[in-house]
Write an enzyme that holds these catalytic residues in place. Structure first.
Site, PDB file in Angstrom:
ATOM      1  N   GLY A   1     -88.246  71.131  68.564  1.00 38.73           N
ATOM      2  CA  GLY A   1     -87.265  72.087  69.068  1.00 38.73           C
ATOM      3  C   GLY A   1     -86.632  72.994  68.030  1.00 38.73           C
ATOM      4  O   GLY A   1     -87.310  73.538  67.147  1.00 38.73           O
TER       5      GLY A   1
ATOM      6  N   TYR B   1     -71.259  65.132  76.250  1.00 38.68           N
ATOM      7  CA  TYR B   1     -71.928  66.045  75.312  1.00 38.68           C
ATOM      8  C   TYR B   1     -70.981  67.163  74.864  1.00 38.68           C
ATOM      9  O   TYR B   1     -70.865  67.454  73.675  1.00 38.68           O
ATOM     10  CB  TYR B   1     -73.169  66.634  75.991  1.00 38.68           C
ATOM     11  CG  TYR B   1     -73.868  67.700  75.177  1.00 38.68           C
ATOM     12  CD1 TYR B   1     -74.492  67.387  73.972  1.00 38.68           C
ATOM     13  CD2 TYR B   1     -73.895  69.029  75.605  1.00 38.68           C
ATOM     14  CE1 TYR B   1     -75.124  68.369  73.222  1.00 38.68           C
ATOM     15  CE2 TYR B   1     -74.537  70.013  74.874  1.00 38.68           C
ATOM     16  CZ  TYR B   1     -75.146  69.680  73.682  1.00 38.68           C
ATOM     17  OH  TYR B   1     -75.775  70.647  72.935  1.00 38.68           O
TER      18      TYR B   1
HETATM   19  P1  NAD Z   1     -84.851  68.298  70.625  1.00 34.34           P
HETATM   20  O1  NAD Z   1     -84.746  67.048  71.427  1.00 34.34           O
HETATM   21  O2  NAD Z   1     -86.035  69.177  70.816  1.00 34.34           O
HETATM   22  O3  NAD Z   1     -84.765  67.957  69.077  1.00 34.34           O
HETATM   23  C1  NAD Z   1     -83.808  67.065  68.571  1.00 34.34           C
HETATM   24  C2  NAD Z   1     -84.418  66.313  67.423  1.00 34.34           C
HETATM   25  O4  NAD Z   1     -83.422  65.398  66.916  1.00 34.34           O
HETATM   26  C3  NAD Z   1     -85.637  65.466  67.831  1.00 34.34           C
HETATM   27  O5  NAD Z   1     -86.709  65.721  66.955  1.00 34.34           O
HETATM   28  C4  NAD Z   1     -85.136  64.032  67.735  1.00 34.34           C
HETATM   29  O6  NAD Z   1     -86.152  63.110  67.366  1.00 34.34           O
HETATM   30  C5  NAD Z   1     -84.067  64.172  66.649  1.00 34.34           C
HETATM   31  N1  NAD Z   1     -83.102  63.068  66.692  1.00 34.34           N
HETATM   32  C6  NAD Z   1     -82.512  62.533  67.794  1.00 34.34           C
HETATM   33  N2  NAD Z   1     -81.743  61.494  67.436  1.00 34.34           N
HETATM   34  C7  NAD Z   1     -81.855  61.374  66.084  1.00 34.34           C
HETATM   35  C8  NAD Z   1     -81.313  60.469  65.136  1.00 34.34           C
HETATM   36  N3  NAD Z   1     -80.505  59.461  65.511  1.00 34.34           N
HETATM   37  N4  NAD Z   1     -81.634  60.631  63.828  1.00 34.34           N
HETATM   38  C9  NAD Z   1     -82.468  61.635  63.451  1.00 34.34           C
HETATM   39  N5  NAD Z   1     -83.031  62.504  64.308  1.00 34.34           N
HETATM   40  C10 NAD Z   1     -82.728  62.372  65.611  1.00 34.34           C
HETATM   41  O7  NAD Z   1     -83.479  69.102  70.907  1.00 34.34           O
HETATM   42  P2  NAD Z   1     -83.212  70.679  70.818  1.00 34.34           P
HETATM   43  O8  NAD Z   1     -83.235  71.232  72.170  1.00 34.34           O
HETATM   44  O9  NAD Z   1     -84.023  71.285  69.746  1.00 34.34           O
HETATM   45  O10 NAD Z   1     -81.664  70.650  70.333  1.00 34.34           O
HETATM   46  C11 NAD Z   1     -81.354  70.619  68.949  1.00 34.34           C
HETATM   47  C12 NAD Z   1     -79.847  70.728  68.752  1.00 34.34           C
HETATM   48  O11 NAD Z   1     -79.377  71.929  69.363  1.00 34.34           O
HETATM   49  C13 NAD Z   1     -79.040  69.588  69.372  1.00 34.34           C
HETATM   50  O12 NAD Z   1     -77.944  69.281  68.561  1.00 34.34           O
HETATM   51  C14 NAD Z   1     -78.577  70.190  70.680  1.00 34.34           C
HETATM   52  O13 NAD Z   1     -77.399  69.564  71.158  1.00 34.34           O
HETATM   53  C15 NAD Z   1     -78.340  71.623  70.267  1.00 34.34           C
HETATM   54  N6  NAD Z   1     -78.414  72.569  71.368  1.00 34.34           N
HETATM   55  C16 NAD Z   1     -79.561  72.688  72.094  1.00 34.34           C
HETATM   56  C17 NAD Z   1     -79.610  73.579  73.140  1.00 34.34           C
HETATM   57  C18 NAD Z   1     -80.845  73.744  73.995  1.00 34.34           C
HETATM   58  O14 NAD Z   1     -80.716  74.281  75.108  1.00 34.34           O
HETATM   59  N7  NAD Z   1     -82.012  73.366  73.531  1.00 34.34           N
HETATM   60  C19 NAD Z   1     -78.486  74.365  73.455  1.00 34.34           C
HETATM   61  C20 NAD Z   1     -77.323  74.216  72.692  1.00 34.34           C
HETATM   62  C21 NAD Z   1     -77.311  73.321  71.642  1.00 34.34           C
END
Ligand code: NAD
Length: 243
Positions: free
Chosen positions: A12, A148
């Site tokens: 992501g 969240y």
């Molecule tokens: P994602 O699930 O694609 O990626 C998250 C990554 O974090 C994964 O690779 C996972 O293995 C890793 N992870 C989870 N727990 C972990 C831990 N304990 N230690 C180490 N690594 C860990 O998520 P994303 O959609 O890319 O989101 C990334 C960030 O952006 C997050 O903080 C999310 O809250 C924030 N965010 C995402 C969105 C969205 O719509 N995608 C919107 C706003 C904010």
């Protein structure tokens, strides 16, 4: 060379951020509980190298060992991108204390532990950038994301207070708030069942946000020339929340 750590770099947004920083000539380490091979291959294909570190950001020992591995490999650390996070949609009435704590541990304990381990190295380098990935939910307060949203609002508070404390050390602390962005996890959860389209229709820019939409803001905040920008939450959500 400037050295950066990106947490949650296996998938992501974190994968896109690691690749973007590598393309911008940072030396990049990716921390994740998941395998980082795909990110490693993408960075390599872009003519750079990723230091992949298996690390659970909830675990102090794992985090300390990971930060030490970066400094051992690259000799310094300047930039920390606290991106690892989880965002399971759960109605408030169904949210258990275990759900609540599971979300807080990744989204708040994680940035606390990684930042705490990194700060002595940023101080030693004479400057640094800490970037916390929050979410536009802190402005919008959508349903089914109470735990969240609370975790990300906490991370905004962390950003502001830490910016004050680290300003004299030439270390800036900022947050970037993405809107609902097209990643595989979002497609399975918050973006499913028309979620992407509903959010798109609230935006000024009428298309679904992609991870690449966040890259220019990340590079701007991380830049050594951005030393007067600190304590801010920059909302990059196509204009659904205006503040
Ligand atoms: P994602 O699930 O694609 O990626 C998250 C990554 O974090 C994964 O690779 C996972 O293995 C890793 N992870 C989870 N727990 C972990 C831990 N304990 N230690 C180490 N690594 C860990 O998520 P994303 O959609 O890319 O989101 C990334 C960030 O952006 C997050 O903080 C999310 O809250 C924030 N965010 C995402 C969105 C969205 O719509 N995608 C919107 C706003 C904010």
């Amino acid at each position: 060379m400037t050295v950066a750590v990106v947490t949650g770099a296996a998938n992501g947004l974190g994968q896109t951020f690691a690749l973007a920083l590598a393309r911008a000539r940072y030396r990049v380490a990716g921390f994740d509980v998941a395998a980082l091979d795909e990110t490693e291959n993408l960075v390599e294909a872009a003519g750079s190298e990723l230091l992949p570190v298996r690390c659970d950001v909830r675990d102090p020992e794992s985090v300390d060992a990971a930060v030490e591995a970066v400094v051992r490999e690259f000799g310094a650390l300047h930039v920390v991108v606290n991106n690892a996070g989880i965002y399971p949609p759960i109605p408030f009435a169904d949210t258990t204390i275990d759900d609540w704590q599971r979300i807080m541990r990744v989204n708040l304990d994680g940035p606390f532990l990684v930042t705490k381990a990194a700060v002595p190295h940023l101080r030693a380098a004479g400057w640094g950038r800490i970037v916390n990935i929050v979410s536009a939910v802190v402005f919008l307060g959508p349903p089914e994301l109470v735990a969240y949203t609370t975790s990300k609002a906490g991370l905004v508070g962390f950003t502001r207070a830490l910016a004050t404390e680290l300003g004299p050390d030439n270390i800036t602390v900022n947050a970037i708030a993405p809107g609902l962005t097209h990643t595989a996890t979002a497609a399975r959860t918050t973006g499913a069942h028309g979620g992407f389209e509903r959010v798109r229709d609230l935006q000024c820019v009428p298309r679904i946000e992609e991870p690449e939409d966040l890259v220019s803001t990340l590079l701007y905040v991380c830049d050594k020339g951005s030393g007067f920008l600190t304590g801010q939450t920059i909302n990059v959500d196509g204009g659904s929340a205006k503040h």
